[in-house]
Scaffold this active site. Structure first.
Site, PDB file in Angstrom:
ATOM      1  CE1 TYR A 142      -1.280   4.998   8.168  1.00 38.47           C
ATOM      2  CE2 TYR A 142      -2.238   7.040   7.355  1.00 38.47           C
ATOM      3  CZ  TYR A 142      -1.754   6.277   8.396  1.00 38.47           C
ATOM      4  OH  TYR A 142      -1.761   6.790   9.674  1.00 38.47           O
ATOM      5  CB  SER A 153      -0.217   1.270  -4.980  1.00 35.70           C
ATOM      6  OG  SER A 153      -0.160   1.584  -3.609  1.00 35.70           O
ATOM      7  CG  PHE A 170      -0.298   0.167   2.546  1.00 38.72           C
ATOM      8  CD1 PHE A 170      -0.082   1.432   3.095  1.00 38.72           C
ATOM      9  CD2 PHE A 170       0.080  -0.938   3.282  1.00 38.72           C
ATOM     10  CE1 PHE A 170       0.516   1.576   4.339  1.00 38.72           C
ATOM     11  CE2 PHE A 170       0.671  -0.812   4.534  1.00 38.72           C
ATOM     12  CZ  PHE A 170       0.898   0.447   5.058  1.00 38.72           C
ATOM     13  CB  CYS A 171       1.261   4.234  -1.821  1.00 39.05           C
ATOM     14  SG  CYS A 171      -0.133   4.487  -2.947  1.00 39.05           S
ATOM     15  CG  PHE A 172      -1.467   8.970   1.724  1.00 37.36           C
ATOM     16  CD1 PHE A 172      -1.361   8.837   3.101  1.00 37.36           C
ATOM     17  CD2 PHE A 172      -2.370   9.890   1.222  1.00 37.36           C
ATOM     18  CE1 PHE A 172      -2.130   9.602   3.962  1.00 37.36           C
ATOM     19  CE2 PHE A 172      -3.142  10.667   2.070  1.00 37.36           C
ATOM     20  CZ  PHE A 172      -3.025  10.530   3.442  1.00 37.36           C
TER      21      PHE A 172
END
Length: 362
Positions: A125, A104, A96-98
């Site tokens: 996130y 991603s 995962f990224c933000f």
């Protein structure tokens, strides 16, 4: 062809301890992530900062182009190698990224070009964090709580973890909740603590069910603050009051705050530095309650503690600590606890030794 699909089943991720690869920059990871998540960023902090400025000044396309220039060649291969090691170690993981967007997708693409596959968490996130915040408040509202209380040194945490459905707030905060309570490893940040707490309550509700047992805590466990809603629920919850004879309480305090701590400091720092840091830990913990003790009582206890440390350093004996432990319990902690318990007398379900409470709960 994708071996596993991307997911937005956040509940399953947390209940099953799914391995998580956090590809956000280290500064983002440091502000908060999830239990067991590993940080292997697409961009480091400086690279992320440069790309962010470019995005604001020149737009997305220019920012993407700059990102590709910054993360290329050997740097790119090092990042990919870290992701591949994660996949080999955790084939059931997710990344995962933000927000589950560009970073991603790019990471997935590079991983696939290297011959492996790793699904992502939809929403990233932000979605995972929002899910835990919502679940935390919902679980606090609907859970039945029972509180393990008792004088200092009765071994409440030991008992708590033998009960049917415990959530160890001190374990989650990595702090034992008193002036002497810090560990040799750092506490989590507030967001990490809240995420740990939410996951623990999810597991208590879905894996076990029934009343949730908590240890009686103040608003702060070290520097980690309990949610106001949880403190409100705990303030009205029924109590299980653990009782122990004074000599057993002294033994427990000595074991937890002297024997264990000197071993932990020595393991971390080596013999000489470990001993020095242990001494500083013990003396500074006493100094933190100087105002509440009063000057004369603090000086007397500090002299006893310093004498005990000298004997321990010279001979290895820890029995000299019993004097200051007993005085601190009888003259400081016990009167304070007994006064507080008087205000809660109507909430007591059971009181007695560890076996009494254990058999009552089961």
């Amino acid at each position: 062809m994708r071996s596993r699909p991307d997911t937005d089943d956040y509940l399953s991720i947390f209940l099953n301890d799914s391995p998580l690869l956090d590809i956000r920059a280290p500064v983002e990871f440091g502000r908060g992530s999830f239990p067991g998540a590993m940080n292997a960023p697409l961009m480091n902090d400086d690279e992320r900062h440069e790309v962010g400025i470019c995005y604001k000044e020149k737009g997305q396309d220019a920012a993407i182009e700059l990102g590709h220039r910054l993360v290329s060649g050997d740097v790119r291969q090092q990042r990919i190698d870290a992701w591949l090691r994660f996949i080999n170690d955790h084939p059931e993981g997710y990344l995962f990224c933000f927000r589950g967007g560009l970073r991603s997708r790019l990471t997935q693409q590079w991983i696939q070009q290297a011959g492996l596959d790793l699904p992502l968490v939809r929403g990233g996130y932000k979605a995972l964090r929002r899910f835990l915040i919502e679940q935390l408040e919902e679980l606090i509202e609907k859970s039945e709580f029972r509180i393990v209380s008792g004088r200092t040194g009765t071994g409440k945490t030991r008992l708590l973890n033998q009960l049917p459905n415990p959530v160890d707030l001190e374990g989650l905060a990595n702090h034992r909740g008193s002036s002497f309570g810090r560990e040799v490893t750092p506490q989590p940040g507030q967001i990490d603590f809240e995420n740990r707490l939410a996951v623990a309550l999810l597991k208590a509700h879905h894996h076990v069910g029934g009343p949730v047992y908590l240890e009686d805590e103040s608003r702060l466990v070290g520097r980690c603050a309990l949610p106001h809603s949880l403190r409100d629920r705990m303030a009205g919850a029924p109590l299980l009051v653990l009782e122990q004879p004074l000599d057993e309480r002294i033994r427990i305090i000595r074991e937890d705050y002297v024997v264990k701590m000197v071993a932990d400091f020595t393991l971390r720092d080596g013999l000489e530095a470990g001993w020095h840091n242990f001494e500083n830990y013990l003396l500074s913990a006493l100094d933190r309650v100087r105002k509440r003790l009063g000057g004369e009582r603090h000086r007397a206890l500090r002299n006893q503690m310093e004498d005990a440390l000298k004997v321990q350093s010279a001979t290895g004996s820890v029995s000299g600590h019993d004097a200051w432990i007993q005085a601190l319990l009888e003259d400081y902690y016990d009167p304070m606890y007994d006064y507080q318990l008087e205000q809660k007398a109507g909430r007591i379900l059971v009181r007695g030794g560890p076996e009494t409470i254990f058999h009552w709960a089961w």
